[in-house]
Design a protein around this motif. Structure first.
Motif, short mmCIF file in Angstrom:
data_model
loop_
_atom_site.label_atom_id
_atom_site.label_comp_id
_atom_site.label_asym_id
_atom_site.label_seq_id
_atom_site.Cartn_x
_atom_site.Cartn_y
_atom_site.Cartn_z
N GLY A 65 55.31 46.74 25.41
CA GLY A 65 56.25 45.71 25.84
C GLY A 65 55.59 44.47 26.41
N GLY A 66 54.24 44.40 26.32
CA GLY A 66 53.56 43.25 26.88
C GLY A 66 53.31 43.42 28.36
N PRO A 67 52.58 42.47 28.96
CA PRO A 67 52.27 42.59 30.39
C PRO A 67 53.50 42.37 31.26
N HIS A 68 53.42 42.91 32.47
CA HIS A 68 54.50 42.71 33.43
C HIS A 68 54.64 41.21 33.72
N PRO A 69 55.88 40.71 33.93
CA PRO A 69 56.04 39.27 34.20
C PRO A 69 55.16 38.75 35.33
N ALA A 70 54.94 39.57 36.37
CA ALA A 70 54.11 39.12 37.47
C ALA A 70 52.66 38.93 37.04
N VAL A 71 52.21 39.73 36.06
CA VAL A 71 50.85 39.59 35.56
C VAL A 71 50.76 38.50 34.50
N ALA A 72 51.81 38.38 33.67
CA ALA A 72 51.81 37.39 32.60
C ALA A 72 51.64 35.98 33.14
N GLY A 73 52.16 35.70 34.33
CA GLY A 73 52.03 34.37 34.89
C GLY A 73 50.63 34.05 35.35
N ARG A 74 49.80 35.07 35.57
CA ARG A 74 48.44 34.84 36.05
C ARG A 74 47.43 34.80 34.93
N ILE A 75 47.77 35.33 33.77
CA ILE A 75 46.82 35.40 32.67
C ILE A 75 46.37 34.03 32.19
N PRO A 76 47.26 33.03 32.02
CA PRO A 76 46.77 31.72 31.56
C PRO A 76 45.71 31.12 32.47
N ALA A 77 45.73 31.45 33.73
CA ALA A 77 44.73 30.93 34.66
C ALA A 77 43.47 31.79 34.70
N GLY A 78 43.38 32.76 33.79
CA GLY A 78 42.20 33.62 33.75
C GLY A 78 42.15 34.60 34.90
N ARG A 79 43.29 34.88 35.54
CA ARG A 79 43.30 35.74 36.72
C ARG A 79 44.41 36.77 36.57
N THR A 80 44.08 38.02 36.76
CA THR A 80 45.09 39.07 36.67
C THR A 80 45.39 39.68 38.04
N LEU A 81 44.55 39.42 39.04
CA LEU A 81 44.82 39.90 40.39
C LEU A 81 45.68 38.89 41.14
N PRO A 82 46.49 39.34 42.10
CA PRO A 82 47.20 38.39 42.97
C PRO A 82 46.21 37.52 43.72
N ALA A 83 46.70 36.39 44.21
CA ALA A 83 45.82 35.41 44.84
C ALA A 83 45.09 35.99 46.05
N GLY A 84 45.78 36.77 46.87
CA GLY A 84 45.15 37.32 48.07
C GLY A 84 43.96 38.21 47.77
N PRO A 85 44.15 39.29 46.98
CA PRO A 85 43.00 40.14 46.66
C PRO A 85 41.90 39.39 45.90
N ALA A 86 42.29 38.43 45.04
CA ALA A 86 41.28 37.69 44.30
C ALA A 86 40.40 36.88 45.24
N ALA A 87 41.02 36.25 46.26
CA ALA A 87 40.24 35.47 47.22
C ALA A 87 39.34 36.37 48.06
N ALA A 88 39.83 37.57 48.41
CA ALA A 88 39.03 38.49 49.21
C ALA A 88 37.83 39.01 48.43
N LEU A 89 37.99 39.15 47.13
CA LEU A 89 36.90 39.69 46.31
C LEU A 89 35.96 38.61 45.81
N ALA A 90 36.34 37.34 45.93
CA ALA A 90 35.54 36.25 45.37
C ALA A 90 34.09 36.27 45.84
N PRO A 91 33.79 36.50 47.15
CA PRO A 91 32.37 36.50 47.55
C PRO A 91 31.54 37.60 46.90
N PHE A 92 32.21 38.67 46.45
CA PHE A 92 31.49 39.80 45.88
C PHE A 92 31.38 39.72 44.36
N ARG A 93 32.10 38.81 43.76
CA ARG A 93 32.01 38.62 42.31
C ARG A 93 32.08 37.12 42.00
N PRO A 94 31.04 36.41 42.33
CA PRO A 94 31.06 34.95 42.18
C PRO A 94 31.25 34.48 40.74
#
Length: 228
Positions: free
Chosen positions: A128-157
């Motif tokens: 059925g394709g990705p969940h709507p909440a995930v589909a909105g993040r895919i065009p920006a190259g990001r599948t994680l929500p903004a909060g976890p993505a920012a927290a993980l950024a220093p560990f995966r530059p």
């Protein structure tokens, strides 16, 4: 295959390749006995497109040699391995606390697949394709929500840099290899280290890609746009 099925297969072989047909009754009976022994565990048809008659036909059409039982058993062994590789051992309808019964049910499932009596049970796919909440993040190259993505950024530059480039509409520098440091696609650029005690030729990862790599990515994007 049953004796009747093997007899039908041999009759078919004799029709399309007369070299395999015997006129002597004793030779015909011996041939049937030998084939029954070899093909006892080979089904006439099985899931996944297996058809012993079709395998025999392909052999006669492609080989200069008369068909032998091993020309059927070997392809079946390869097909059986494919079926078992597709099987994912679904949970049987048995109480897991009944260890012996549960193991017997699992073995029965695998035996049914290995003998061609049942189709392999593969893992179900998401259709059925990705969940709507995930589909909105895919065009920006990001599948994680903004909060976890920012927290993980220093560990995966590298990942963070790719997401930032996608969000800003810039070319993805990590989609090409680096001509300066030879970093492969998807990996961070690197630089030589000059710290005391480092071995000659040691290097460390850069947090940002080399400028030449960014230029190469931009040129690649431009070529694709012109080609489109």
């Amino acid at each position: 295959m049953t004796r009747e099925q093997v007899a039908a297969l041999l009759a078919y072989a004799g029709r399309i390749d007369p070299r395999t047909a015997y006129l002597d009754a004793a030779e015909t009976a011996a041939q049937l006995t030998n084939w029954c022994e070899m093909l006892a565990e080979v089904p006439a048809t099985a899931p996944g497109g297996w058809d012993a008659g079709a395998v025999l036909h392909r052999h006669v059409a492609s080989s200069p040699y008369p068909v032998l039982p091993v020309d059927i058993t070997r392809p079946w062994a390869a097909h059986r391995r494919t079926l078992l590789a597709l099987h994912t051992d679904p949970r049987p309808d048995v109480d897991p606390d009944d260890v012996a019964g549960y193991q017997d049910a699992m073995r029965a499932q695998r035996h049914a697949v290995a003998t061609g009596q049942a189709a392999p049970s593969s893992a179900r796919q998401l259709t059925g394709g990705p969940h709507p909440a995930v589909a909105g993040r895919i065009p920006a190259g990001r599948t994680l929500p903004a909060g976890p993505a920012a927290a993980l950024a220093p560990f995966r530059p590298a990942r963070a840099a790719r997401e930032a480039a996608a969000a800003a509409g810039r070319p993805d520098a990590f989609a090409v290899s680096c001509g300066w440091c030879r970093a492969p696609v998807g990996e961070q650029c690197r630089r030589r280290t000059n710290a005391a005690g480092d071995r000659p030729g040691s290097w460390t990862r850069r947090r940002t890609p080399h400028p030449s790599r960014i230029e190469d990515a931009a040129a690649r994007t431009s070529r694709r746009e012109h080609a489109a």
